[in-house]
Design an enzyme around this catalytic site. Structure first.
Site, short mmCIF file in Angstrom:
data_model
loop_
_atom_site.label_atom_id
_atom_site.label_comp_id
_atom_site.label_asym_id
_atom_site.label_seq_id
_atom_site.Cartn_x
_atom_site.Cartn_y
_atom_site.Cartn_z
CB CYS A 13 -0.88 0.04 1.24
SG CYS A 13 -1.94 -1.38 1.40
N GLY A 39 -0.22 0.43 -5.12
CA GLY A 39 -1.50 -0.26 -4.97
C GLY A 39 -2.51 0.26 -5.96
CG ASN A 114 3.02 0.11 2.98
OD1 ASN A 114 4.13 0.53 2.75
ND2 ASN A 114 2.58 -1.01 2.46
N GLY A 115 1.65 -2.36 5.02
CA GLY A 115 2.34 -3.46 5.68
C GLY A 115 1.35 -4.56 6.00
CB CYS A 267 10.83 -4.63 2.72
SG CYS A 267 10.46 -5.53 1.21
CE1 TYR A 273 7.46 -4.79 -9.86
CE2 TYR A 273 6.51 -4.89 -7.66
CZ TYR A 273 6.36 -4.78 -9.03
OH TYR A 273 5.11 -4.65 -9.57
CB SER A 314 10.15 -2.55 -11.90
OG SER A 314 9.77 -3.77 -12.49
CG ASP A 377 12.17 -6.12 -11.01
OD1 ASP A 377 11.47 -6.80 -10.23
OD2 ASP A 377 11.71 -5.56 -12.01
CB CYS A 413 6.62 -11.41 1.56
SG CYS A 413 6.70 -9.88 2.51
CB CYS A 464 13.39 -7.77 5.90
SG CYS A 464 12.44 -9.31 5.80
CB CYS A 467 11.26 -12.83 -0.18
SG CYS A 467 12.31 -11.40 -0.52
P1 AMP Z 1 6.38 -13.18 -12.05
O1 AMP Z 1 5.85 -12.88 -13.41
O2 AMP Z 1 5.33 -13.77 -11.16
O3 AMP Z 1 7.64 -13.96 -12.03
O4 AMP Z 1 6.70 -11.78 -11.36
C1 AMP Z 1 7.89 -11.11 -11.63
C2 AMP Z 1 7.62 -9.89 -12.44
O5 AMP Z 1 6.62 -9.08 -11.80
C3 AMP Z 1 8.85 -9.06 -12.56
O6 AMP Z 1 8.87 -8.54 -13.88
C4 AMP Z 1 8.70 -7.97 -11.51
O7 AMP Z 1 9.11 -6.72 -12.03
C5 AMP Z 1 7.23 -7.96 -11.17
N1 AMP Z 1 6.97 -8.14 -9.73
C6 AMP Z 1 7.78 -8.61 -8.78
N2 AMP Z 1 7.16 -8.61 -7.57
C7 AMP Z 1 5.92 -8.15 -7.76
C8 AMP Z 1 4.80 -7.90 -6.91
N3 AMP Z 1 4.86 -8.14 -5.61
N4 AMP Z 1 3.69 -7.40 -7.47
C9 AMP Z 1 3.63 -7.14 -8.78
N5 AMP Z 1 4.64 -7.36 -9.64
C10 AMP Z 1 5.78 -7.86 -9.16
#
Ligand code: AMP
Length: 484
Positions: A13, A39, A114-115, A267, A273, A314, A377, A413, A464, A467
């Site tokens: 958030c 969010g 947030n959290g 975190c 990211y 990102s 990332d 997480c 932290c 993950c």
């Molecule tokens: P995934 O497609 O599930 O492997 O998620 C990784 C991709 O989503 C990467 O391109 C990240 O930039 C992005 N990402 C990583 N963590 C999150 C998150 N918590 N919420 C939304 N996007 C994320």
């Protein structure tokens, strides 16, 4: 109303609060736009005018929830706003959107955070057993209930009394009858900073939101610190202001008012990211941090390739860092449709895949016949990287080498990043080679925790990284552990 279940309600958030400004609602509106990346599921705002708080919240983006007229009609000098992203299994709709406004015996107040409180379910069960009635499934709602039972009439005293009962991650703001209380948990998992605009104070999740409203950054809140900013009762119709913030310690864990970033377990995923690249956290710029992580990736490699590309948006900082360090040209190999929210907006896996397809298109003329280094990332569920590898191949890329600017994400997480279900994480039970095979890349490389520690940790203190390591600073069952 369902039972609050651990592992199912995690929230990423953004919060934005203003004390003592005649256009508090407008500042919140612009502040929320700047925090929209934190969010996209709901947005809300509570504005206090005299003793009365007016609240408006709804599902969707800030632009879906607020029309200009709404914002203009919410007159008041102190306000609190929130954008929220919740996870699969969250049963609430708009009633779970924040701020949560309640009439308490201490006065009308609004709450936003947030959290994720790891002991929210336990606290709630106890409160319900004592007769409390909850209106939402949000973990935030335990806070007004605890305050109400604190025995203190003064809201600041009531909150400071109940904060030690909260375990987990919270960067919290409370709109009280005469100001704002802001508090960060003793680990400082999520960012929360203080800024100043004219005579007013602002508390918000990221410095990019201070920039958006032209405010000056004062400092981060310390882990374990609560501050109260009282609205000054200046006579005169036009100009309002706020008194100097007063600090309190949450659970007496740390001294307040000093920079104690070294004691926190912020975190690490905020840097990897989550936060916006134009934000600074504990003085470290997020773009610079990501670029340094990309450089570190390249230092571990000697890959013959024609071009480096990043997955927008990102990973672009890490990708440019990688390209510079490796001496391989950076190219725009992938184009993103900017008018679609983040992939994870659709909560089910099938919908998520569809979301990725609509969002991203490779630049065939750039990648065709080339050996491509694709930097991202993170890999969480693997949806994005697997799909983009296949898109790049379909666009004619000769080789696709995946480089990830963090370690394999193997543990859920509990502090507010949306990766709560173990089964969905692609890296669980897999070697790096097996992850490579699963996403169909020619090669894959990750950073390790030591890299993160060396690149980021020196400047921002402990982080932290549960993950990646499974070493939880505050265990879901409240047992204390350690960050790195
Ligand atoms: P995934 O497609 O599930 O492997 O998620 C990784 C991709 O989503 C990467 O391109 C990240 O930039 C992005 N990402 C990583 N963590 C999150 C998150 N918590 N919420 C939304 N996007 C994320």
């Amino acid at each position: 109303m369902g039972v609050l279940r651990l592992n199912e309600i995690t929230e990423e958030c953004g919060v934005f609060a203003v004390v003592g400004h005649p256009r508090a609602s407008q500042l919140c509106y612009y502040g929320l736009y700047a925090l929209q990346h934190r969010g996209q599921e709901s947005a809300g705002m509570a504005v206090r005018n005299g003793a009365r708080i007016q609240t408006k919240k709804g599902m969707g983006l800030v632009s879906d929830v607020f029309a200009r007229e709404d914002v203009m009609s919410m007159a008041g000098s102190s306000a609190l706003a929130h954008v929220r992203y919740s996870n699969v299994g969250d049963e609430g709709g708009v009633e779970d959107a924040q701020p949560i406004t309640v009439k308490m015996w201490q006065g009308q107040m609004s709450f936003a955070h947030n959290g994720n409180l790891v002991n929210a379910a336990k606290l709630r069960t106890g409160l319900e057993g004592d007769g409390s009635i909850f209106q939402t499934t949000s973990d935030c709602e335990v806070i007004p209930h605890l305050m109400s039972k604190s025995g203190s009439k003064d809201p600041v005293e009531a909150l400071v009394k109940c904060l030690p009962a909260l375990k987990g991650a919270y960067s919290l703001c409370v709109l009280t009858p005469n100001g704002i209380i802001a508090a960060k948990d003793p680990n400082g998992f999520r960012p929360l900073c203080l800024g100043r605009l004219d005579g007013a104070y602002i508390v918000c999740s990221e410095t990019c939101a201070l920039d958006a409203v032209g405010a000056t950054f004062i400092r981060e809140l310390d882990p374990g610190e609560a501050i109260f900013i009282e609205e000054a009762k200046n006579p005169g119709p036009v100009w309002l202001s706020a008194r100097e913030p007063v600090s309190y310690s949450v659970g007496n864990r740390f001294d307040c008012g000093k920079s104690v970033a070294r004691n926190s377990t912020l975190c690490v995923f905020e840097f990897i990211y989550f936060a916006r690249p134009d934000s600074d956290i504990y003085g470290l710029n997020v773009h610079a941090a990501r670029k340094a992580l990309g450089r570190r990736l390249a230092q571990k490699d000697c890959l013959p390739a024609d071009l480096v590309t990043g997955i927008p948006d990102s990973s672009l900082s890490a990708a440019t860092g990688y390209a510079e360090e490796a001496g391989i040209p950076y190219e725009m190999g992938i184009v993103k449709n900017r008018y679609i929210g983040r992939t994870f907006i659709a909560p089910r896996q099938s919908m998520r895949e569809l979301g990725v397809k609509i969002k991203i298109n490779p630049l065939q003329r750039v990648v065709s016949g080339k050996r491509v280094v694709m930097v991202d990332d993170s890999i969480v569920r693997g949806t994005t990287s697997k799909y983009i590898v296949s898109l790049l191949r379909a666009a004619g890329a000769r080789e696709v080498h995946v480089r990830i600017s963090c370690p394999p994400y193997r543990f859920p997480c509990y502090y507010g990043i949306d990766t709560s279900s173990k089964g969905e994480l692609i890296a669980i039970g897999k070697t790096e080679e097996q992850i490579r095979q699963a996403i169909g890349a020619d090669s894959i490389a990750f950073l390790d925790v030591k890299d993160l520690e060396e690149v980021l940790g020196r400047q921002v203190g402990n982080l932290c990284a549960a993950c990646f390591t499974g070493n939880y600073p505050v265990k879901p069952d409240d047992t204390p552990g350690a960050g790195f």
